[in-house]
Write an enzyme that holds these catalytic residues in place. Structure first.
Site, mmCIF file in Angstrom:
data_model
loop_
_atom_site.group_PDB
_atom_site.id
_atom_site.type_symbol
_atom_site.label_atom_id
_atom_site.label_comp_id
_atom_site.label_asym_id
_atom_site.label_seq_id
_atom_site.Cartn_x
_atom_site.Cartn_y
_atom_site.Cartn_z
ATOM 1 N N CYS A 185 3.284 8.367 1.399
ATOM 2 C CA CYS A 185 4.093 7.445 2.349
ATOM 3 C C CYS A 185 4.137 6.308 1.644
ATOM 4 O O CYS A 185 3.320 5.376 1.040
ATOM 5 C CB CYS A 185 2.836 7.413 3.527
ATOM 6 S SG CYS A 185 3.391 6.132 4.863
ATOM 7 N N CYS A 192 1.002 -2.417 15.753
ATOM 8 C CA CYS A 192 0.999 -2.164 14.352
ATOM 9 C C CYS A 192 0.460 -3.215 13.428
ATOM 10 O O CYS A 192 0.860 -4.443 13.705
ATOM 11 C CB CYS A 192 2.555 -2.011 13.664
ATOM 12 S SG CYS A 192 2.751 -1.730 12.195
ATOM 13 N N GLU A 226 0.778 -1.063 -0.073
ATOM 14 C CA GLU A 226 -0.087 0.113 0.057
ATOM 15 C C GLU A 226 0.642 1.343 -0.039
ATOM 16 O O GLU A 226 2.034 1.134 0.484
ATOM 17 C CB GLU A 226 -0.903 -0.028 1.225
ATOM 18 C CG GLU A 226 -1.875 -0.969 1.046
ATOM 19 C CD GLU A 226 -2.988 -1.080 2.312
ATOM 20 O OE1 GLU A 226 -4.121 -1.554 2.083
ATOM 21 O OE2 GLU A 226 -2.408 -0.936 3.435
ATOM 22 N N CYS A 286 6.562 -7.133 7.462
ATOM 23 C CA CYS A 286 7.666 -6.682 8.266
ATOM 24 C C CYS A 286 8.336 -7.820 9.058
ATOM 25 O O CYS A 286 7.513 -8.855 9.306
ATOM 26 C CB CYS A 286 7.143 -5.720 9.091
ATOM 27 S SG CYS A 286 8.507 -4.736 9.937
ATOM 28 N N CYS A 306 5.989 -5.328 16.086
ATOM 29 C CA CYS A 306 5.638 -4.338 16.980
ATOM 30 C C CYS A 306 4.057 -4.530 17.438
ATOM 31 O O CYS A 306 3.266 -4.583 16.436
ATOM 32 C CB CYS A 306 5.640 -2.906 16.484
ATOM 33 S SG CYS A 306 7.239 -2.507 16.069
ATOM 34 N N CYS A 311 -1.650 5.899 9.812
ATOM 35 C CA CYS A 311 -0.338 5.253 10.234
ATOM 36 C C CYS A 311 -0.663 3.786 10.824
ATOM 37 O O CYS A 311 -1.490 3.675 11.766
ATOM 38 C CB CYS A 311 0.159 5.926 11.406
ATOM 39 S SG CYS A 311 0.838 7.471 11.022
HETATM 40 N N1 SAH Z 1 8.995 0.325 10.301
HETATM 41 C C1 SAH Z 1 8.994 1.679 10.578
HETATM 42 C C2 SAH Z 1 8.188 2.739 9.477
HETATM 43 C C3 SAH Z 1 6.809 2.235 9.519
HETATM 44 S S1 SAH Z 1 5.770 2.754 10.502
HETATM 45 C C4 SAH Z 1 8.918 2.140 11.808
HETATM 46 O O1 SAH Z 1 8.244 1.323 12.691
HETATM 47 O O2 SAH Z 1 9.194 3.289 12.148
HETATM 48 C C5 SAH Z 1 5.491 4.218 10.500
HETATM 49 C C6 SAH Z 1 5.087 4.947 11.910
HETATM 50 O O3 SAH Z 1 3.562 4.479 12.328
HETATM 51 C C7 SAH Z 1 5.781 4.413 13.003
HETATM 52 O O4 SAH Z 1 6.138 5.415 14.078
HETATM 53 C C8 SAH Z 1 4.935 3.344 13.745
HETATM 54 O O5 SAH Z 1 5.275 2.911 15.080
HETATM 55 C C9 SAH Z 1 3.628 4.008 13.704
HETATM 56 N N2 SAH Z 1 2.467 3.102 13.757
HETATM 57 C C10 SAH Z 1 2.296 1.640 13.582
HETATM 58 N N3 SAH Z 1 1.003 1.228 13.706
HETATM 59 C C11 SAH Z 1 0.532 2.121 14.475
HETATM 60 C C12 SAH Z 1 -1.203 2.480 14.710
HETATM 61 N N4 SAH Z 1 -1.994 1.319 14.794
HETATM 62 N N5 SAH Z 1 -1.349 3.625 15.134
HETATM 63 C C13 SAH Z 1 -0.523 4.728 14.998
HETATM 64 N N6 SAH Z 1 0.916 4.631 14.689
HETATM 65 C C14 SAH Z 1 1.292 3.439 14.282
HETATM 66 FE FE1 SF4 Z 2 7.392 -3.086 11.085
HETATM 67 FE FE2 SF4 Z 2 5.128 -1.931 11.815
HETATM 68 FE FE3 SF4 Z 2 7.156 -2.148 13.774
HETATM 69 FE FE4 SF4 Z 2 7.455 -0.542 11.637
HETATM 70 S S1 SF4 Z 2 6.035 -0.292 13.448
HETATM 71 S S2 SF4 Z 2 8.970 -1.921 12.420
HETATM 72 S S3 SF4 Z 2 6.371 -1.600 10.053
HETATM 73 S S4 SF4 Z 2 6.018 -3.817 12.755
#
Ligand code: SAH
Ligand code: SF4
Length: 395
Positions: free
Chosen positions: A128, A142, A115, A135, A139, A370
């Site tokens: 974006c 996420c 996406e 991944c 996390c 995000c």
């Molecule tokens: N992998 C990288 C970039 C992608 S995520 C990283 O983790 O930084 C982009 C941002 O969105 C990151 O700060 C991530 O922690 C945040 N993010 C992920 N899931 C989210 C959610 N459900 N709500 C709000 N922010 C989220």
């Molecule tokens: Fe991967 Fe999501 Fe963690 Fe970013 S926030 S490193 S995309 S699992």
């Protein structure tokens, strides 16, 4: 080997390198493009000029057909078309949110899908971009983290997302006429905040960003590109030296205990180690400040105490703290902090002297916000219970 070993055996096992179809020129660095042109017999002394010409057609004017490259001879155009293609990811679907956010689902080689999100604002338009299908990291808040890593995107697939968006926004200058520098751009900023951890696909991300920054092409300033990492410490200095873009870090917690649960890579490189790498970044990359991303999770990381600890931790680092209200997704094990809690948290940080914008969720109605990205075709492989268990939470 004995003297009478069968010679034919050796001959038969030499792997023959057969090209797997035509080479895609999109995503090749200037050096690799030069090599590709030499490999089809382009004379050495013409190579530099041909690289410049083809580069300009592809990245400055968005041309995808060799036949349109009118400053090359017809014979050479035919030769190029015989060996090469100019291909970008294919748009499978496009959704437009009530707030103007566009979410594209694009298909890449192998039938995988990622996406891409375009966010228009009054003074800028941000794309974006994704760097991986899925991944490797997990996390717990996420959506992408619930999807296993399928593969890294190639440099062509990464820069191809930018080209795809410029197609959709109809933002390529007229060939031979403009350079696209006339007015404000619809697509003016890039954030590597889509699916995947960009620093785990370093070389391809670097090559793609170099192309995006190249002055004779897409020509985006390195200060308009922000790479977000969860904290892959050994790659942070490399990012400063080899890409030089702005850096955002998914910080999200103020103690190792909580960060271990939210961003499990913290078990490998803890807060202190991460902060050391971040302290060095601005100088190395000659950029002003680092963005600390902080997702606001109700009763998990959102107390006044957390805000004060955060301020203490980042002392001395030029920083901005971007507070991200948690975006829910089906099965997510957390809730968004209440609005007044987020404002209180922001206030403490602001009073300590840091900018603390609260990121307005964009495109929520189309699941484009995000952390909500996850290609629908790649099914969730983890259940809600599994996600909660891994995060050390009881449901
Ligand atoms: N992998 C990288 C970039 C992608 S995520 C990283 O983790 O930084 C982009 C941002 O969105 C990151 O700060 C991530 O922690 C945040 N993010 C992920 N899931 C989210 C959610 N459900 N709500 C709000 N922010 C989220
Ligand atoms: Fe991967 Fe999501 Fe963690 Fe970013 S926030 S490193 S995309 S699992």
């Amino acid at each position: 080997m004995t003297a009478d070993a069968p010679i034919t055996q050796d001959v038969m096992t030499i792997p023959r390198k057969l090209p797997e179809g035509p080479v895609n020129l999109v995503g090749l660095t200037r050096d690799k493009l030069r090599e590709a042109l030499l490999s089809i017999g382009t004379p050495e002394k013409q190579a530099k000029m041909r690289v410049n010409q083809i580069w300009q057609w592809i990245y400055q004017w968005g041309v995808r057909d060799f036949a349109e490259m009118t400053n090359l001879s017809k014979a050479y155009r035919a030769q190029l078309a015989e060996h090469f293609v100019i291909e970008i990811p294919e748009v499978v679907s496009k959704q437009v949110s009530a707030d103007g956010t566009r979410k594209y689902l694009v298909r890449i080689a192998g039938g995988h899908e990622v996406e891409v999100v375009y966010i228009p604002e009054t003074d800028r338009g941000t794309l974006c971009v994704s760097s991986q299908v899925g991944c490797t990291l997990t996390c717990s808040f996420c959506h992408t983290g619930t999807q296993k890593l399928v593969r890294n995107l190639t440099a062509g697939e990464i820069v191809g997302q930018i080209m795809m968006a410029r197609d959709d926004l109809d933002e390529w200058p007229e060939p031979g006429v403009g350079t696209g520098e006339a007015g404000p751009r619809l697509l003016s900023n890039i954030v590597l905040m889509g699916m995947g951890e960009p620093l785990y696909n370093f070389d391809n991300v670097r090559d793609a960003m170099k192309i995006a920054m190249d002055g004779e092409g897409i020509s985006l300033s390195r200060r308009r590109i922000t790479l977000s990492t969860s904290g892959v410490v050994p790659e942070i200095a490399k990012c400063a030296e080899e890409i030089g873009c702005l850096l955002a870090v998914s910080f999200h917690a103020t103690t190792d205990e909580v960060r271990d649960k939210l961003v499990p890579i913290n078990k490998r490189w803890n807060i202190e180690t991460l902060l050391d790498a971040l302290r060095a970044y601005p100088k190395l990359s000659n950029s002003e400040r680092i963005t600390f991303e902080y997702v606001m999770l109700k009763d998990v990381n959102d107390t006044d105490e957390d805000a004060r600890r955060l301020v203490k931790l980042i002392k001395g680092i030029p920083a901005k703290i971007n507070l991200i209200p948690f975006n829910e997704w089906p099965g997510s094990p957390y809730q968004r902090s209440d609005w007044d809690r987020i404002e209180k948290f922001a206030d403490i940080i602001y009073k300590a002297g840091y900018a603390s914008p609260i990121r307005t969720p964009r495109g929520e109605d189309i699941m484009a916000a995000c952390g909500q990205l996850k290609s629908a075709t790649e099914r969730a492989r983890k259940s809600r219970a599994q996600i909660a268990a891994e995060a050390g939470l009881s449901e």
